[in-house]
Enzyme design. Structure first.
Site, PDB file in Angstrom:
ATOM      1  N   THR A   1     -18.019 -27.958 -36.454  1.00 51.76           N
ATOM      2  CA  THR A   1     -19.464 -27.080 -35.655  1.00 51.76           C
ATOM      3  C   THR A   1     -18.854 -26.605 -34.509  1.00 51.76           C
ATOM      4  O   THR A   1     -19.195 -25.664 -33.946  1.00 51.76           O
ATOM      5  CB  THR A   1     -20.337 -27.359 -36.202  1.00 51.76           C
ATOM      6  N   ASP A   2     -17.843 -27.419 -33.627  1.00 49.67           N
ATOM      7  CA  ASP A   2     -17.990 -26.915 -32.413  1.00 49.67           C
ATOM      8  C   ASP A   2     -16.256 -26.244 -32.298  1.00 49.67           C
ATOM      9  O   ASP A   2     -17.008 -25.247 -32.060  1.00 49.67           O
ATOM     10  CB  ASP A   2     -17.009 -27.957 -31.542  1.00 49.67           C
TER      11      ASP A   2
ATOM     12  N   ASP B   1       9.607  -8.308  -4.575  1.00 49.54           N
ATOM     13  CA  ASP B   1      10.572  -7.158  -3.925  1.00 49.54           C
ATOM     14  C   ASP B   1      10.762  -6.212  -3.274  1.00 49.54           C
ATOM     15  O   ASP B   1      10.217  -5.329  -4.494  1.00 49.54           O
ATOM     16  CB  ASP B   1      12.301  -8.138  -4.751  1.00 49.54           C
TER      17      ASP B   1
ATOM     18  N   ILE C   1     -15.709 -37.470 -25.823  1.00 46.57           N
ATOM     19  CA  ILE C   1     -14.666 -36.711 -25.476  1.00 46.57           C
ATOM     20  C   ILE C   1     -14.121 -34.914 -27.091  1.00 46.57           C
ATOM     21  O   ILE C   1     -14.617 -34.944 -28.036  1.00 46.57           O
ATOM     22  CB  ILE C   1     -13.116 -37.050 -26.234  1.00 46.57           C
TER      23      ILE C   1
ATOM     24  N   GLU D   1     -13.094 -33.414 -28.757  1.00 44.01           N
ATOM     25  CA  GLU D   1     -11.380 -32.511 -29.133  1.00 44.01           C
ATOM     26  C   GLU D   1     -10.669 -31.533 -29.805  1.00 44.01           C
ATOM     27  O   GLU D   1      -9.809 -31.459 -29.595  1.00 44.01           O
ATOM     28  CB  GLU D   1     -11.471 -34.116 -30.959  1.00 44.01           C
TER      29      GLU D   1
ATOM     30  N   ASN E   1     -21.551 -31.180 -27.345  1.00 41.09           N
ATOM     31  CA  ASN E   1     -20.995 -33.463 -27.368  1.00 41.09           C
ATOM     32  C   ASN E   1     -21.826 -33.942 -25.920  1.00 41.09           C
ATOM     33  O   ASN E   1     -22.408 -35.116 -26.750  1.00 41.09           O
ATOM     34  CB  ASN E   1     -19.556 -33.748 -26.291  1.00 41.09           C
TER      35      ASN E   1
ATOM     36  N   VAL F   1     -16.242 -41.251 -28.765  1.00 39.16           N
ATOM     37  CA  VAL F   1     -15.829 -40.040 -29.655  1.00 39.16           C
ATOM     38  C   VAL F   1     -16.458 -38.602 -29.733  1.00 39.16           C
ATOM     39  O   VAL F   1     -16.113 -36.906 -29.842  1.00 39.16           O
ATOM     40  CB  VAL F   1     -16.175 -40.147 -31.448  1.00 39.16           C
ATOM     41  N   ALA F   2     -17.907 -39.174 -29.339  1.00 36.11           N
ATOM     42  CA  ALA F   2     -18.911 -37.785 -29.204  1.00 36.11           C
ATOM     43  C   ALA F   2     -18.525 -36.701 -27.691  1.00 36.11           C
ATOM     44  O   ALA F   2     -18.379 -35.551 -27.680  1.00 36.11           O
ATOM     45  CB  ALA F   2     -20.349 -37.668 -28.917  1.00 36.11           C
TER      46      ALA F   2
ATOM     47  N   ASP G   1      15.903 -13.525  -4.203  1.00 38.66           N
ATOM     48  CA  ASP G   1      14.292 -13.391  -4.702  1.00 38.66           C
ATOM     49  C   ASP G   1      14.179 -14.694  -5.581  1.00 38.66           C
ATOM     50  O   ASP G   1      12.786 -15.789  -5.572  1.00 38.66           O
ATOM     51  CB  ASP G   1      14.066 -12.963  -6.173  1.00 38.66           C
TER      52      ASP G   1
END
Length: 889
Positions: free
Chosen positions: A719-720, A327, A283, A285, A688, A280-281, A626
């Protein structure tokens, strides 16, 4: 049989399609053919359904991991953790869903109904039918303002002019005829054909439909675009690469912790729980949420500037673009003719709209100049009151220039009433009108130079007799204008006491001069080209137009410098096979900035060629020709007003107001977003990493666990996310458009970014493990108290970590982070949420929080601020030894 109607006589085409030029098809025969031939429609990509948009939001490796973590949490009956991760997934998916849905709705609002009917002859009568019901063999009636609804062979014309810029790139309307052509004639040479999607700008005609639906030239080009495999954006590729690295790290750490702990005699179930906490840490999230919100905010900013972005990642792609193909007609130019040059026997003036007042005043005093303007007003088939774009482009340009010079066409036509007219036709290539003046009559004539000059006996300058030498000089001057891509028109006049007879209508004319016309460059383009050049972005023109015209416009807007050495323009016919190119030719192609007379397939291959040579390519266009290149480019850009529906369908980005300047804003926004993404990735990964090292080393050293699984999730979601989001909303550096584009193969995390990530992560880990060891070995505190000390230290150290993000050269106290109001708001919010979690009993119990003393809070402050000081010392000390890419971070 390979049916080439342009190489057949009218009779042969009528016979081949079994149709009558006067009666057309019978209703019964048309109904039969409608069963045999597909409807006259071109298949196009249907807009994404809501379900597909929602499904696409889940196509993200990090989302896959989060779903796996949710399933595992529920399997272990850790309901709180499972629900929390599920909320993260839903937030990320819903933000992406609603932003992309808004873009789809904006695109739908831009769809123009277009011409849905066609004028035909059916069963001997004129009829209006739905364009989708046209079949080969139908007889079409063409008038000014009609959008042609099928490819057709002309069988009758009367001064018919067709604007084919959307198909060929030619800015000037094409004069049509019925003459049989060579079987080898290319599309731009097929003067006896009209094509689906083009516009009748003058005259009228009758034609027999030879191709409908996907068999038309428009259909073939659009199908070419539909068959192109859609590439992932550079950001998607780099995020996927980063995610794969994180997945590998997660698996390695998880297995390593379980095996190591088990071999040391720890409980297997306990080690599995610790491994899950580490997974979990590992990745982040918050990464998909923060990235999605940062991209969505950029998308919203651009929407306020009348820019539609179809998908979120396209915003960032613009920031990485280092080549922009564009163009010419309608993109770099105004898409309508204007007077550019006026030649008389004594004077020559170019860029007449841009001349200084003093120069114009001298020119205005010239009686010949006055005569040319009067001729342009009076010998003119467009009514002065006509303000639409339907009508002969040359005649409208003459009226526009007259008004610019403060002449009033309506009053002049009343003052000099027309008495006779010799209309223009394709054989004579000129027209003439007779007008009454105070002392008699005056005849004005205009037309092709070679036609006008044969009827002139003198020059207007003091009635000089027009001799052969004069004619040679004029031929040279006119050819010089034509070589620059200008369309020329010659003017002559004569005065008489009586109206001229038909026989001597054109005899004894006095030659006045020549006017050159050009589709002028847009005024807003040149300043933006300078910005692109400063930003290290190369702008390359791709056009089907005349090389001289292309070079002239390229020089006017700054794509090409007038004194550029070597070959300035590369013609499509000289490109050869772009799939097999030697080194010398490859260098020439990559050094060229103007490609002229290129067809849609060559535009497509040029985009692929530049991509093959490690460039991130943007393509700007508005026409059907085009579409393949727009589809193939890393970022396709279409005009919202001038652009065809086909171009808008293929594009990733649409300029609703056709403002070229909006692209610069989009590139700036893309660069800011990428820089912000890079900053918050460093922030999230370093935070992390600190969690991983803290939990892993504590387990290996048999220390009390500094973090529990739900505490890790709280950190990652609170907090992240909020500080990272604040970094994602930053305004970027002021000089960001003065930096060169990053390399196409440069990852999100370069060596220096990984170095910074490890430095910040180790600094935070040292603080967490330091307070854990101090409270365990020295203070002999309980495991729950030790856990809380480590938990709060990690929270504060991670919040302070945001101040590590600015560049090494930036002031610690004043930089883009400390001046970002969102950052301070995020820090306050996270502090309130943390205190709130400790105060609310159910949440505190879920997070295993206990009461701490003031002394213990003092220790938290000491260790947390210590981590910031250590990180800053190492960062600034390493600034003398570590190479920094582009000075970013």
């Amino acid at each position: 049989m390979n049916f080439k109607p342009y190489a057949l006589t009218i009779e042969d085409v009528l016979q081949y399609l079994n149709s009558d030029p006067n009666a057309g098809l019978s209703d019964e025969e048309a109904a039969k053919r409608l069963l045999r031939y597909p409807y006259n429609e071109i298949p196009k990509n249907r807009p994404k359904s809501k379900g597909r948009i929602l499904f696409d939001q889940f196509a993200d490796p990090i989302i896959y991991i989060l779903i796996g973590a949710t399933v595992l949490a529920f399997f272990l009956k850790d309901w709180q953790e499972g629900i929390a991760i599920l909320v993260v997934i839903l937030i990320t998916v819903l933000i992406g869903f609603f932003m992309e849905l808004q873009a789809v709705k904006s695109l739908e609002s831009l769809r123009k109904i277009g011409q849905t009917n066609a004028q035909v002859i059916r069963s001997g009568k004129n009829a209006k039918i739905r364009a989708s019901e046209l079949v080969p063999g139908d007889i079409l009636l063409l008038e000014v303002g009609d959008i042609i609804t099928a490819d057709a062979r002309l069988i009758q014309t009367e001064n018919l002019m067709v604007k084919e810029s959307v198909l060929t790139g030619e800015s000037i309307a094409v004069e049509k005829s019925t003459e049989v052509l060579m079987a080898t004639s290319i599309l731009t040479e097929q003067k006896n054909m009209v094509f689906k999607g083009t516009l009748v700008s003058g005259g009228n005609g009758k034609a027999i439909a030879t191709a409908t639906g996907v068999q038309t030239e428009l259909g073939k080009i659009q199908q070419m675009g539909l068959n192109i495999k859609e590439e992932r954006t550079p950001l998607e590729k780099k995020m996927a690469e980063l995610t794969r690295w994180l997945i590998g790290l997660t698996i390695v750490l998880t297995v390593l912790i379980i095996i190591t702990g088990y071999l040391r005699g720890n409980d297997f179930i306990l080690m599995v729980e610790i491994a899950v906490a580490l997974a979990v840490a590992t990745i982040p999230e918050g990464l998909p949420i923060v990235a999605t919100i940062a991209l969505a905010r950029g998308m919203l900013r651009l929407s306020k500037k009348q820019v539609i972005i179809k998908n979120l990642e396209a915003v960032e792609t613009l920031g990485a673009t280092n080549i922009i193909f564009t163009d010419k007609t309608g993109t770099l130019t105004e898409d309508h003719l204007k007077v550019h040059t006026i030649l008389t026997a004594e004077k020559s003036r170019s860029n007449v709209y841009g001349e200084s007042n003093a120069t114009l005043e001298i020119f205005d005093e010239d009686p010949v100049f006055h005569g040319i303007i009067l001729a342009g007003i009076l010998c003119n088939d467009v009514a002065p009151s006509n303000t639409t774009q339907h009508g002969d482009a040359i005649d409208m340009a003459l009226h526009e220039f007259a008004r610019f010079k403060h002449y009033e066409p309506t009053e002049i036509q009343k003052t000099y009433p027309e008495k006779m007219q010799l209309p223009f036709n394709t054989n004579r290539k000129m027209m003439a009108t007779v007008h009454q003046v105070n002392d008699g009559f005056i005849t004005y004539a205009k037309g092709a130079f070679e036609s006008i000059i044969t009827h002139c006996g003198s020059l207007s300058e003091e009635d000089v007799v027009l001799v052969h030498g004069h004619k040679e000089q004029w031929v040279k001057r006119v050819n010089e204008l034509a070589s620059k891509g200008l369309r020329t028109l010659a003017f002559a006049y004569k005065k008489s006491k009586k109206p001229p007879n038909v026989e001597d209508f054109l005899t004894g004319l006095t030659f006045m001069g020549v006017v050159g016309f050009m589709d002028p460059a847009r005024e807003d383009v040149k300043p933006i080209i300078k910005v692109y050049n400063k930003a290290g972005i190369k702008v390359v023109m791709l056009t089907g137009d005349h090389p001289g015209t292309a070079q002239k416009i390229a020089e006017e807007v700054g794509i090409l410098m007038p004194n550029t050495p070597g070959k300035k323009v590369l013609r499509g016919e000289n490109l050869g096979n772009l799939d097999i190119v030697d080194r010398k030719m490859a260098k020439q192609i990559l050094d060229t900035t103007v490609f002229a007379r290129v067809v849609p397939e060559q535009k497509l291959k040029l985009v692929a060629f530049y991509q093959k040579h490690h460039n991130i390519v943007g393509m700007i266009g508005d026409g059907i020709n085009d579409v393949p290149a727009i589809q193939k480019a890393d970022i396709g850009i279409a005009m919202g007003i001038r652009g065809t529906e086909a171009a808008r369908e293929a594009a990733d980005m649409i300029l609703k107001n056709d403002k070229f300047t909006a692209i610069e804003l989009a590139i700036r926004q893309g660069r800011i977003i990428y820089q912000n993404i890079r900053q918050f990735v460093v922030y999230l990964l370093s935070s992390n990493l600190a969690e991983i090292i803290s939990v892993g080393f504590a387990a290996l050293l048999n220390l009390p666990s500094p973090l529990l699984p739900l505490q890790i999730l709280f950190l990652n979601l609170v907090t992240d996310i909020f500080p990272a989001l604040a970094l994602g909303l930053g305004k970027g550096e002021e000089g960001i458009m003065g930096m060169p584009p990053r390399k196409s193969d440069e990852p999100i995390m370069t060596r220096i970014h990984w170095y910074d990530t490890v430095t910040y992560g180790l600094s935070i880990s040292a603080a967490v493990l330091g307070i854990t060891g101090y409270s365990y070995f020295i203070l002999k505190l309980s495991p729950s108290t030790i856990n809380n000390l480590a938990f709060y230290t990690l929270i504060l150290a991670q919040l302070l970590n945001v101040f590590n993000i600015p560049k090494r050269t930036a002031s610690f106290f004043r930089n883009e982070v400390t001046t970002n109001g969102w950052v301070w708001a995020a820090l306050v919010l996270c502090t309130v949420l943390t205190l709130g979690a400790a105060s609310v009993k159910p949440i505190a119990e879920a997070l295993s929080l206990v009461h701490l003393s003031l002394h213990e809070y003092g220790l938290i402050l000491l260790f947390a601020f210590g981590s910031l000081l250590v990180a800053q010392f190492v960062k600034r000390a390493s600034g003398f030894f570590v190479l920094r890419p582009n000075g970013i971070i």
